[in-house]
Each structure stands twice: as C-alpha cells, then as structure tokens.
Design an enzyme around this catalytic site. Structure first.
Site, short mmCIF file in Angstrom:
data_model
loop_
_atom_site.label_atom_id
_atom_site.label_comp_id
_atom_site.label_asym_id
_atom_site.label_seq_id
_atom_site.Cartn_x
_atom_site.Cartn_y
_atom_site.Cartn_z
N CYS A 137 -36.77 -11.29 -50.42
CA CYS A 137 -37.35 -10.59 -49.27
C CYS A 137 -38.28 -11.54 -48.51
O CYS A 137 -38.21 -11.67 -47.29
CB CYS A 137 -38.09 -9.37 -49.79
SG CYS A 137 -39.42 -8.82 -48.76
N GLU A 209 -30.27 -8.52 -48.62
CA GLU A 209 -30.98 -8.91 -47.38
C GLU A 209 -29.96 -9.11 -46.26
O GLU A 209 -30.18 -8.70 -45.13
CB GLU A 209 -31.78 -10.20 -47.59
CG GLU A 209 -33.07 -10.01 -48.39
CD GLU A 209 -34.12 -9.16 -47.64
OE1 GLU A 209 -34.09 -9.09 -46.42
OE2 GLU A 209 -34.96 -8.56 -48.33
C1 LIG Z 1 -35.34 -5.60 -45.78
C2 LIG Z 1 -36.55 -6.44 -45.58
N1 LIG Z 1 -36.66 -7.59 -46.27
C3 LIG Z 1 -37.73 -8.36 -46.11
C4 LIG Z 1 -38.75 -8.00 -45.27
C5 LIG Z 1 -39.96 -8.86 -45.08
N2 LIG Z 1 -41.01 -8.56 -46.00
C6 LIG Z 1 -41.17 -7.35 -46.54
S1 LIG Z 1 -42.46 -7.33 -47.66
C7 LIG Z 1 -42.78 -8.94 -47.41
C8 LIG Z 1 -43.83 -9.68 -48.13
C9 LIG Z 1 -44.95 -8.86 -48.57
O1 LIG Z 1 -45.50 -9.35 -49.73
C10 LIG Z 1 -41.91 -9.47 -46.48
C11 LIG Z 1 -41.95 -10.86 -46.03
C12 LIG Z 1 -38.62 -6.78 -44.57
N3 LIG Z 1 -39.59 -6.35 -43.73
N4 LIG Z 1 -37.53 -6.03 -44.74
#
Ligand SMILES: Cc1ncc(C[n+]2csc(CCO)c2C)c(N)n1
Length: 252
Positions: A137, A209
């Site tokens: 993520c 993702e």
């Molecule tokens: C499907 C999806 N994947 C990744 C993110 C980005 N993201 C979510 S939480 C986080 C870090 C927090 O510690 C980051 C970078 C998103 N918004 N949606």
C-alpha cells in the site's frame, strides 16, 4: 539484498503494470473521468478504515513498546483519512468531499477482497506477515508518485499536484522506510514457512493494489444489473441491492 528489497524485486512486474495502468496514467496526465475519481474516493475511505483496524491488530502483536508506538501513531494519522489526496480527487471530479461521503457505499468486489485479505492475514498471521500485507500500500504509492514527478515534473498547476506531492513527500517515504526496517528486523528470526507466508501476503497485496485502480477505472460492480458506482445525486435503489453482497457504510 534485504528481505524487503527481495519482496519488492519479486513484485516489480506488478509495480510496473500499476504504473502503466490507465488510472495511474490518468493521474500522471491530469485526466480521469469524474465517476472513476468518485468511485475511488468512496471505496478508498472504506479501505482506510480497514487499514486502521489492521494496524490495531498489528499493535496487539507488537513485541516492543517502540513497535507499539509505530502502529499507534499511524492509526491516529489514518483516522483523519487521507484527506489531502481525497479532497484533490473530489475537486477535479467537480464534487465536494461531503457529497461523496453522504452516499452509502457498497464495497465493490476488489475493495471487498482486499479488505478481507488484510483482515485474514492480520487475524491469523505473525507480526511479520501483517507488516508484509500492509507494505505494498505504501510502497506502491511512494514509488508511483515519485516516478510521476520524475517523468512529468508536475507543477502546482497540475490537476493532481496535491495527490502526487502528498504521496511523494519525504514524510511518506520515511513511513515506508520505517516499515521496511521493521520487516527486515523481523525476517531473520522467522521460520522458512513464515517467510513464505510474508512473501505471499506481500505479492497478493501488490496484485490487489493493481486491481484497486482497475476497479475505480472500470467502475467495477458485483453484477451487471446490480448496484455499483452510481452518479452523485442519484440515490441507490435499495430494492435492486443483492442482499447477500451489500455492505452499506460498514467498517468491515
Ligand atoms: C488502495 C489504497 N492503497 C494505498 C493507499 C495509500 N495509503 C493508504 S494508507 C497509507 C500509509 C499510511 O500509513 C498509504 C500510503 C490508498 N489510499 N489506497
């Protein structure tokens, strides 16, 4: 090569496909259909709720107060949502964030799958597996945003400047480094089987993702006639909901 780097290397074809996906290229080039942006923001709000819970489950398996603090701090930040990027996407879509939040959300198949994948690993796995399941993520977004900056050099005039600079920031990169350091700290003490589980959790999250961007781009829904993304202003018809698959505003 560190364990985290070896996972990133295995996932490289997936990261490459993500960068080339039309949703990501749409961010890079400043052009995406409003419905896709709205679909993304509403599904992502639910995703982030699940992500906070997974950090909570990681906290419960932490082995030191420093590890507990890491997850505790992240939960605080996440509960604010990723407001800057989400506000940016809503602005480009021509809607307010409040308007998007007012509508009930049914988790689309991919968001549903991704949430359950993370929750399942969080419940059954080791701390290392939880770190591996949440890592793509952050890694995908930092890599993607930094590559967009390298290739397109967006200025403040770029429609998605806030989104891109939020995820490319040093703070976000620092957060990624913290997680990879934790994974590399845990890996040497893990058994072969646990390492394989970490790898599999990381690769599945990386694939999800990709699928998450695809879900938003294609306005994915459960069945052709069933509920899915609907235009703002149109209330979903509750009679048409498939009662087995519907989740309305749930923290899954
Ligand atoms: C499907 C999806 N994947 C990744 C993110 C980005 N993201 C979510 S939480 C986080 C870090 C927090 O510690 C980051 C970078 C998103 N918004 N949606």
């Amino acid at each position: 090569m560190s364990f985290a780097q070896s996972l990133r290397q295995d996932a490289d074809p997936i990261f490459e496909a993500i960068y080339l996906h039309p949703f990501v290229q749409g961010i890079a080039k400043g052009q995406l259909p409003p419905e896709s942006l709205i679909h993304y923001v509403s599904q992502d709000t639910e995703y982030l709720n699940t992500y906070s819970k997974v950090y909570g489950m990681a906290l419960s398996k932490a082995q030191t107060p420093d590890q507990m603090r890491l997850f505790y701090n992240r939960i605080g930040i996440l509960l604010e949502g990723e407001l800057i990027p989400h506000l940016n996407l809503c602005r480009v879509a021509g809607v307010t964030h409040d308007e998007v939040m007012q509508h009930p959300v049914e988790l689309a198949p991919t968001a549903h799958h991704y949430a359950r994948h993370m929750l399942c690993v969080a419940q059954q796995g080791t701390l290392g597996e939880i770190v591996a399941v949440v890592l793509p993520c952050q890694w995908v977004y930092v890599d993607t945003a930094r590559r967009i900056i390298e290739e397109f050099q967006p200025t403040t005039e770029h429609p998605f400047y806030d989104w891109i600079s939020f995820y490319a920031s040093d703070e976000m990169h620092q957060g990624l480094m913290e997680l990879t350091a934790l994974l590399d700290h845990l890996a040497p003490g893990a058994r072969e089987l646990d390492l394989a589980m970490m790898r599999s959790a990381f690769l599945d999250s990386s694939r999800l993702e990709y699928q998450f961007f695809d879900m938003a781009f294609t306005l994915q829904k459960w069945t052709p006639s069933g509920p899915g993304a609907y235009p703002l202003g149109e209330k979903p018809d509750s009679d048409s909901f498939d009662s087995l698959s519907v989740r309305v505003n749930t923290c899954v």
